[in-house]
Write a protein that holds these residues in place. Sequence first.
Motif, PDB file in Angstrom:
ATOM      1  N   UNK A 227       0.862  -1.187   0.000  1.00  0.00           N
ATOM      2  CA  UNK A 227       0.000   0.000   0.000  1.00  0.00           C
ATOM      3  C   UNK A 227       0.896   1.234   0.000  1.00  0.00           C
ATOM      4  N   UNK A 228       0.834   2.007  -1.073  1.00  0.00           N
ATOM      5  CA  UNK A 228       1.733   3.151  -1.249  1.00  0.00           C
ATOM      6  C   UNK A 228       1.623   4.162  -0.117  1.00  0.00           C
ATOM      7  N   UNK A 229       0.445   4.287   0.490  1.00  0.00           N
ATOM      8  CA  UNK A 229       0.268   5.276   1.550  1.00  0.00           C
ATOM      9  C   UNK A 229       1.009   4.898   2.828  1.00  0.00           C
ATOM     10  N   UNK A 230       1.441   3.632   2.926  1.00  0.00           N
ATOM     11  CA  UNK A 230       2.190   3.185   4.102  1.00  0.00           C
ATOM     12  C   UNK A 230       3.634   2.816   3.754  1.00  0.00           C
ATOM     13  N   UNK A 231       3.997   2.895   2.480  1.00  0.00           N
ATOM     14  CA  UNK A 231       5.334   2.510   2.041  1.00  0.00           C
ATOM     15  C   UNK A 231       6.383   3.497   2.540  1.00  0.00           C
ATOM     16  N   UNK A 232       7.582   3.007   2.796  1.00  0.00           N
ATOM     17  CA  UNK A 232       8.686   3.864   3.221  1.00  0.00           C
ATOM     18  C   UNK A 232       9.150   4.723   2.057  1.00  0.00           C
ATOM     19  N   UNK A 233       9.633   5.916   2.356  1.00  0.00           N
ATOM     20  CA  UNK A 233      10.077   6.862   1.337  1.00  0.00           C
ATOM     21  C   UNK A 233      11.595   7.000   1.352  1.00  0.00           C
ATOM     22  N   UNK A 234      12.121   7.645   0.319  1.00  0.00           N
ATOM     23  CA  UNK A 234      13.560   7.929   0.276  1.00  0.00           C
ATOM     24  C   UNK A 234      13.969   8.797   1.462  1.00  0.00           C
ATOM     25  N   UNK A 235      13.089   9.720   1.845  1.00  0.00           N
ATOM     26  CA  UNK A 235      13.389  10.588   2.983  1.00  0.00           C
ATOM     27  C   UNK A 235      13.500   9.779   4.275  1.00  0.00           C
ATOM     28  N   UNK A 236      12.657   8.751   4.413  1.00  0.00           N
ATOM     29  CA  UNK A 236      12.727   7.885   5.590  1.00  0.00           C
ATOM     30  C   UNK A 236      14.077   7.172   5.648  1.00  0.00           C
ATOM     31  N   UNK A 237      14.510   6.688   4.498  1.00  0.00           N
ATOM     32  CA  UNK A 237      15.796   5.987   4.427  1.00  0.00           C
ATOM     33  C   UNK A 237      16.935   6.943   4.740  1.00  0.00           C
ATOM     34  N   UNK A 238      16.906   8.129   4.165  1.00  0.00           N
ATOM     35  CA  UNK A 238      17.966   9.109   4.405  1.00  0.00           C
ATOM     36  C   UNK A 238      18.060   9.480   5.886  1.00  0.00           C
ATOM     37  N   UNK A 239      16.901   9.653   6.526  1.00  0.00           N
ATOM     38  CA  UNK A 239      16.891  10.005   7.946  1.00  0.00           C
ATOM     39  C   UNK A 239      17.487   8.873   8.786  1.00  0.00           C
ATOM     40  N   UNK A 240      17.172   7.643   8.414  1.00  0.00           N
ATOM     41  CA  UNK A 240      17.714   6.490   9.127  1.00  0.00           C
ATOM     42  C   UNK A 240      19.236   6.442   8.984  1.00  0.00           C
ATOM     43  N   UNK A 241      19.720   6.585   7.756  1.00  0.00           N
ATOM     44  CA  UNK A 241      21.163   6.538   7.501  1.00  0.00           C
ATOM     45  C   UNK A 241      21.871   7.647   8.272  1.00  0.00           C
ATOM     46  N   UNK A 242      21.304   8.840   8.254  1.00  0.00           N
ATOM     47  CA  UNK A 242      21.907   9.971   8.971  1.00  0.00           C
ATOM     48  C   UNK A 242      22.028   9.678  10.463  1.00  0.00           C
ATOM     49  N   UNK A 243      20.991   9.068  11.026  1.00  0.00           N
ATOM     50  CA  UNK A 243      21.012   8.733  12.453  1.00  0.00           C
ATOM     51  C   UNK A 243      22.131   7.732  12.761  1.00  0.00           C
ATOM     52  N   UNK A 244      22.231   6.669  11.986  1.00  0.00           N
ATOM     53  CA  UNK A 244      23.232   5.629  12.259  1.00  0.00           C
ATOM     54  C   UNK A 244      24.645   6.168  12.060  1.00  0.00           C
ATOM     55  N   UNK A 245      24.853   6.939  11.017  1.00  0.00           N
ATOM     56  CA  UNK A 245      26.187   7.508  10.796  1.00  0.00           C
ATOM     57  C   UNK A 245      26.554   8.477  11.911  1.00  0.00           C
ATOM     58  N   UNK A 246      25.562   9.150  12.473  1.00  0.00           N
ATOM     59  CA  UNK A 246      25.820   9.997  13.636  1.00  0.00           C
ATOM     60  C   UNK A 246      26.269   9.174  14.833  1.00  0.00           C
ATOM     61  N   UNK A 247      25.647   8.010  15.027  1.00  0.00           N
ATOM     62  CA  UNK A 247      26.081   7.100  16.083  1.00  0.00           C
ATOM     63  C   UNK A 247      27.530   6.662  15.845  1.00  0.00           C
ATOM     64  N   UNK A 248      27.818   6.337  14.600  1.00  0.00           N
ATOM     65  CA  UNK A 248      29.171   5.876  14.256  1.00  0.00           C
ATOM     66  C   UNK A 248      30.198   6.976  14.546  1.00  0.00           C
TER      67      UNK A 248
END
Length: 537
Positions: free
Chosen positions: A429-450
């Motif tokens: 369901x596209x209305x619940x699918x993850x977006x590129x922005x969601x992925x970018x925010x996740x990556x930014x968070x983990x790299x900040x931890x690193x």
Amino acid sequence: MKTMKNKVKAIIAMSLLVLMGCETGDLNQLEDPSSLTPSSADPELLLNNVQLQFVNAIAYNEDNEDGINVRSSEFVRMQHLFGAYSGPFSLTSGSIDDLWTNMYREALQDISVLIPLAEERELSGFVGVAKILQAYTYVTLVDTFGDVPFTEALKGNENPNPAVDGGQSIYNAMLAVIDEGVAAINAPNSVMPNDLFYAGDKAKWVTLANTLKFKMYIQMRLVGDFSSEINSLISAGIIDTPAEDFQFQYSTTASATGESRHPYYALNYDADGSDDYMTSYYVNLLKAEKGFADPRLRYYFYRQINETPTGDDLPCEGEAGFNFCYLGDSYWTRDHGDDDGVPPDQLKRTTYGLYPIGGAFDADNFTPVTTNIGAGGAGIFPFMLSSYVKFLRAESALMSGTTGDPKTLLEEGIRASMDKVLNFPGPVDASFAASDADVDAYVTFVLGQYDGATTNEERLDIIMKEYYIALWGNGYEAWNNYRRTSYPSDLSPHVATPGEFPRTFVYPATVVNTNSSIDQKPVTTKVFWDTNAANLQ
């Protein structure tokens, strides 16, 4: 349902028809079917059985007939462990007979017949594929059991009691076998099989061979310096794109003679509801551990009901020692080792989602599972994906100084995992699918931890946790990683009486009861490459 076993039976039946069939002609010149020899076998059908039995031994999931992945997943909190690590509902010597049989009496035995047969018929590509699968099988046996029969194995009545070989010596032998396999594939005019993994693609089989060696060297990181060998393999080419992923593809076929859906789908998507509980720790990693939802959450897990469990549906409520008990938001899960009584909640439990078993995407449907919903079981078993290789390269670059920047490889591993999961075939369901922005925010968070980590051990912990999350569907590699690195370091503790954490499987009952050369061993026996402390839990 006996998912893969039915498929194997169908293949065997087909092979018998092929072997026993004939053209119209002089019946006196026909070979007696009761006198058929290995030389009469069809190499393609033999190789098919090798592949199916290899997959079966690792991926199968059915009560008391489970593959390696089920037990491994329980150890590392990727699948609910009911009670102790070694107990009546988990690892016992009597519950793993089938996987040993699948590897030795089926896969490896058929390989021992196939290789000379293919050499005689000048089918060098068949030889190459068989040798790579032979190596993968023996490496898996070593990683699972430790010392196992090799030099004396598969000799039948000539040696019915084969002794075990040391894991290190088998690893060394398999490195040579892999090289032999690559040479056979690369031989002039080599004939390739239409195999079940790569459909006869020479380049992909060679890439897999390089990747298997790469994995073995990293597995041995604590017992030697293999940085030169690893760098050479990276240069030669290892799995780095989804097109090269080593995975087994299931279909939507479900019948008494041709069941080929993902075995976890077959077990959990039927009128009776889900057989398995999801583990609270693992679900929480994606649901809330970072303070926001992982983009893969709705692809990994499917909620069947929009209710809060209470009373008999939540037997842990009010009990001491639980890590989570209830996660909230209608995620019905269980803590690691929770062996409380089981209510009739099969149509309420949170279960497997779209990835990787071909189940249903969670779009707040809150509809109990039924046969054929979601992707109908057309999932995969992910043996070695490009994302996995990125994380292994990050570990190796950080701890051994091999090619690549660990932080860059960490990011590439996360993004490769996201791409694989978020684009997995099936209704979303596209209305619940993850977006590129969601992925970018996740990556930014983990790299900040690193970036905030102050030691290489802290950085490795971050890498291994992200690898652990990307490994959903493959608890076997997660168990390997945990024994090698002791990470993730924050796995939730067992809520009851766990017993010793398994560093290897016990030997199957059928082995110790019939082979006078093999004595049973404790689960605390380590694989040769495992030099970590004895305090894993």
